[in-house]
Design an enzyme around this catalytic site. Structure first.
Site, short mmCIF file in Angstrom:
data_model
loop_
_atom_site.label_atom_id
_atom_site.label_comp_id
_atom_site.label_asym_id
_atom_site.label_seq_id
_atom_site.Cartn_x
_atom_site.Cartn_y
_atom_site.Cartn_z
N HIS A 80 0.82 -1.21 0.00
CA HIS A 80 0.00 0.00 0.00
C HIS A 80 0.86 1.26 0.00
O HIS A 80 0.36 2.35 0.29
CB HIS A 80 -0.90 0.03 1.24
N HIS A 135 -6.72 -4.37 -1.58
CA HIS A 135 -5.93 -5.61 -1.57
C HIS A 135 -6.25 -6.45 -2.77
O HIS A 135 -6.03 -7.66 -2.78
CB HIS A 135 -6.23 -6.45 -0.33
#
Ligand SMILES: Nc1ncnc2c1ncn2[C@@H]1O[C@H](COP(=O)(O)OP(=O)(O)O)[C@@H](O)[C@H]1O
Ligand SMILES: Nc1ncnc2c1ncn2[C@@H]1O[C@H](COP(=O)(O)OP(=O)(O)O)[C@@H](O)[C@H]1O
Ligand SMILES: [Mg+2]
Ligand SMILES: [Mg+2]
Ligand SMILES: [Mg+2]
Ligand SMILES: [Mg+2]
Lengths: 208, 331, 331, 208
Positions: free
Chosen positions: C57, C219
């Site tokens: 991320h 994700h």
């Protein structure tokens, strides 16, 4: 050949507009093969603007008409195409400055001066895989036939040029960065010039 | 269509509108010629610096406008150099008693439009200086071709000239400085995917799962060669050797090292690559004084990276250290 | 393989090595537990703040470590929450006389590992505060599910708590502040492509040319729905309505507006999208006081964006204005 | 059933290691369908570490052995799998604390306590599409057959569970965010539990 009138010139430029607008995606795709895929967009941007301003273009002479077109192109079109096509129309405008008719010799002059201008502007020579590889043989074909009926020979030279440039290695413009990998691909500038020339010939025939 | 676009014909305009909406106090936008300038730049009592190039390379160059960097940027269409009229408008807008410097990457479209604009501006009596940037070692420099491309190395020219202009340097000094930076900077890129211009929507080129475009340009032009996929470390090693060997960079040199994402590379991977670049620099006896990891000069959403290395001296180190402010806000 | 990786098992470690090589003076790295901390943070006389989550991320959260932001980040594997031992090590490392605050995004893996670590730390006598972040309106909040996800809104919690901690706020105050930010922030994302974890190398999901994953997670989890492609303006309008309508944000509210790239979106497109978001905010009678356009919380190289909106008051505005320093260097 | 010895337990854990390492990619792919594709990696990370530390694991009792495994898992494995599997082994360790042999009742207890622990840790119930949907029917099958030969019934329950969970909507773990879209997909946790159970039964048979 007969002399070329303002009406003939208008028909020719309209044919160029149609080709540029109809082939926007195709010309960009061609440029995408080893270039940056913007040629169709650039060309269409310029000719779309010419189309939009069509009624207001200076028509006091053929030369002024060409110069007005040149200004639109350099004003609106970026990339290589703006300076290259803008220069060609500027040179045509200078040759035709105050004329309302163009003789065969005038047309021959336009070819020559436009080619010189493009060479000076971008540093390319014949053989560098640019639209010069269409314009130069077209100019020679015109010279050879200018006392007869030159248009078919010029069209034939342009079409031949498209295929001939396939085997060249690009040495100017964005596609030159790929070096040898440009061999085997079409030059988008040549294709555009040839397609426009063919359309000009067709339109001229129809109106004749 | 797989892109966030409305009418592709409005793409650049809408991007600029977003940019000025996001930076209402610091940027100004001339909508007629699409010129983005730093608020108040047109009145600053120093040489003003302008750069124009095709769009699609953001943050280059419209997001490199601000104090200590560019005074104005003149963006063309996506991957198309700005038109001569735009360039001329940019020069005129940034003209002042001390003259204007323009920076141009070495592409024929950019060069021709700026050259024509320069001629016109000089005919109007404007003092114009120019620096041509050509840092990409992927392209062979030879007299019968266009020569090397300008890529991310460009940012170092902007930063150095921007800082020097803020310090009051005159036009000739800035031209010499820009050329010095360009002489000492080298770059090269590789890509794992092509990119799609908004008006085209198909990738300019497509790569197989196991292919790498080596020496790729920043316009989706294919590179010099298509090679088989290698590990990150192997790819960086190949690129590093070509970049470092070109100047060449020598033992003892102090350098700035940049790993630039081409638009679609995860930040994590850029740091994996930077790790190797820093290690290779160390092995070669170079001292990395400053580093830059992120997106500086992109090719839309291309998945790829480029490595840029600049040889420093005290002057350049000081100029890189100088404060600068660009539209991109980090927290 | 189409990714810049070496052995996928070393991916996170190599990224962290790149990060500390790029920030040798400002970051510290505990290699045993993969903890990245701000230089000197462990001795600062204030509450220290730590966050851990899966990797992939970036810049969240290892590149959000620095003065005025996080004191430490505890990265797990790509998309996998850190292990309990890592979380505990992070808490211990940042422990001090004023206690430790941890921020956790509302995912079960993250929650469970941090909860276990908190229990262990409290058993050791450490004072631990926690703030759970769940700003994603794409996921219905309901008692018999896990509840909403935490996504980019997280950055505002970090920024506010980081600034308040620097001002000397105590642990209870920081917990209350973090919850207040979380209560006032809403997000949602859409994607035009999936992403590939280094160990997997295939996209987690694949979209057709004309498909959009609407309400996507960070994700590679698919979103709530797969819809037909629309223009950028239409997509932003849909997202904006859901985000703005959820709190809801009302006429007269002052807001911070973020358009976050998910990793593979051209910067140009983010600004095209921001333009529309700002316009919609204006139409709704909101005042955009601060804006953020760029990559804050990504999903590897996913092509997509998320919109985050935070309702401000004087306190929060002041905290967002406070200086902060993170590893990413802009020129 | 015969009582379970330390050797049986070791064989069973080895079977789990083999399954986790052989299926790393497959389990991640399963998790990628509606989850985040890390389950295989997480599981393999844990069992790889158990494999690496195999010779040094505390074997003073079956309980200590389980606790050592639990610690490795919570230490090395993140995501949901670390706490869930770590808790299961911890509960097993507590039941078996000082024992060197496990009776059928002990095994029944392990099932129950592990299930309770997982519920407490992650808040899931049977029917939420998690590995509980394998463990709960397995536990019931074990209870029903524990005085005879329970292993075939437990394997059958696990395999049935994999198919049964297909029609459930995920309400825990990363895949729960997709709501109804999780219907029709396999739960990776269930698949892993069933595959391990089958392998344990095979290995037990071979060595018997
Ligand atoms: N230096 C040059 N001289 C003449 N024609 C050129 C030159 N460079 C490029 N061209 C022509 O222009 C075409 C590409 O135009 P365009 O795509 O607008 O340029 P760019 O390379 O800036 O993207 C080429 O196909 C070629 O025919
Ligand atoms: N709350 C829970 N309780 C029990 N099992 C769970 C829970 N959440 C997830 N699981 C199991 O874990 C598996 C996913 O594990 P993993 O991929 O490691 O988790 P994450 O969701 O953090 O990516 C699921 O297939 C499910 O069987
Ligand atoms: Mg082109
Ligand atoms: Mg171009
Ligand atoms: Mg996970
Ligand atoms: Mg998972």
């Amino acid at each position: 050949m007969n002399s070329v009138t303002m009406e003939d010139v208008e028909l020719a430029v309209r044919a160029m507009i149609d080709v540029a607008l109809e082939n926007e995606a195709y010309f960009s795709d061609l440029d995408g093969v080893v270039g940056d895929a913007d040629f169709g967009v650039s060309l269409a941007t310029g000719f779309r603007e010419i189309d939009a301003k069509w009624d207001t273009l200076d028509r006091t002479s053929i030369g002024h008409f060409f110069l007005a077109i040149s200004q639109i192109i350099t004003g609106k079109v970026g990339g290589c195409s703006g300076p290259i096509w803008g220069t060609a129309f500027m040179r045509a405008g200078i040759v035709a400055r105050d004329k309302s008719e163009l003789s065969a010799d005038d047309i021959g002059q336009i070819f020559e001066r436009a080619i010189d201008g493009i060479k000076a502007r971008g540093g390319a020579e014949e053989g560098d895989k640019t639209l010069l590889d269409a314009l130069c043989p077209m100019s020679r074909a015109f010279e050879a036939e200018k006392n007869g009926e030159p248009l078919p020979a010029v069209v034939a030279a342009a079409e031949q040029a498209v295929e001939d440039t396939r085997n060249l290695e690009a040495r100017r413009g964005r596609q030159s960065f790929t070096g040898e990998r440009s061999i085997g691909t079409l030059d988008p500038g040549c294709v555009a010039v040839a397609t426009m020339t063919k359309r000009i010939a067709e339109t001229a025939k129809q109106s004749a | 269509m797989a892109k966030f676009v409305n009418d592709p014909a409005n793409f650049v305009t809408e991007m600029l509108e977003g940019l000025v909406r996001a930076n209402p106090d610091t940027l100004e936008w001339d909508r007629e010629y699409n010129i983005i300038s730093a608020a108040g730049a047109a009145n600053a009592d120093r040489v003003r610096i302008v750069q124009g190039s095709g769009s699609g390379h953001e943050p280059a160059h419209v997001m490199a406008v601000g104090p200590g960097m560019l005074d104005a940027a003149v963006p063309g269409g996506v991957f198309a150099a700005p038109s001569m009229d735009q360039c001329l408008a940019g020069i005129r807008a940034m003209n002042g008693p001390k003259g204007v410097l323009y920076l141009v990457n070495n592409y024929q479209g950019d060069r021709m439009n700026w050259d024509m604009a320069q001629e016109m501006a000089e005919a109007e009596g404007i003092r114009v200086g120019k620096v041509v940037i050509n840092d990409d070692v992927a392209v062979q420099d030879s007299t019968h071709t266009v020569g090397r491309r300008g890529v991310a190395g460009n940012f170092f020219v902007i930063k150095a000239c921007g800082a020097a202009s803020a310090n009051g340097a005159d036009l000739d000094t800035l031209v010499a400085l820009g050329e010095k930076v360009n002489d000492n900077v080298r770059s090269m890129g590789v890509a794992l995917s092509g990119c799609r211009p908004p008006a085209k929507q198909d990738p300019i080129f497509t790569l197989g799962e196991n292919e790498v475009e080596f020496g790729v340009g920043i316009h989706g032009e294919p590179g010099r060669a298509r090679i088989a996929m290698k590990s990150a470390d192997e790819l960086m090693t190949d690129v590093f050797e070509l970049v470092a060997g070109d100047l060449p960079f020598n033992k003892g040199d102090r350098v700035a090292l940049m790993v630039n994402g081409l638009g679609g590379t995860p930040i994590s991977e850029l740091y994996v690559l930077y790790r190797k670049a820093a290690e290779l620099a160390e092995e070669r006896g170079l001292t990395v004084v400053r580093n830059y990891v992120g997106e500086y000069c992109t090719a839309l959403e291309m998945n790829g990276f480029s490595l840029t290395m600049l040889r420093l001296d005290d002057e350049l180190e000081g100029l890189l250290d100088a404060p600068a402010q660009v539209p991109i806000r980090v927290f």
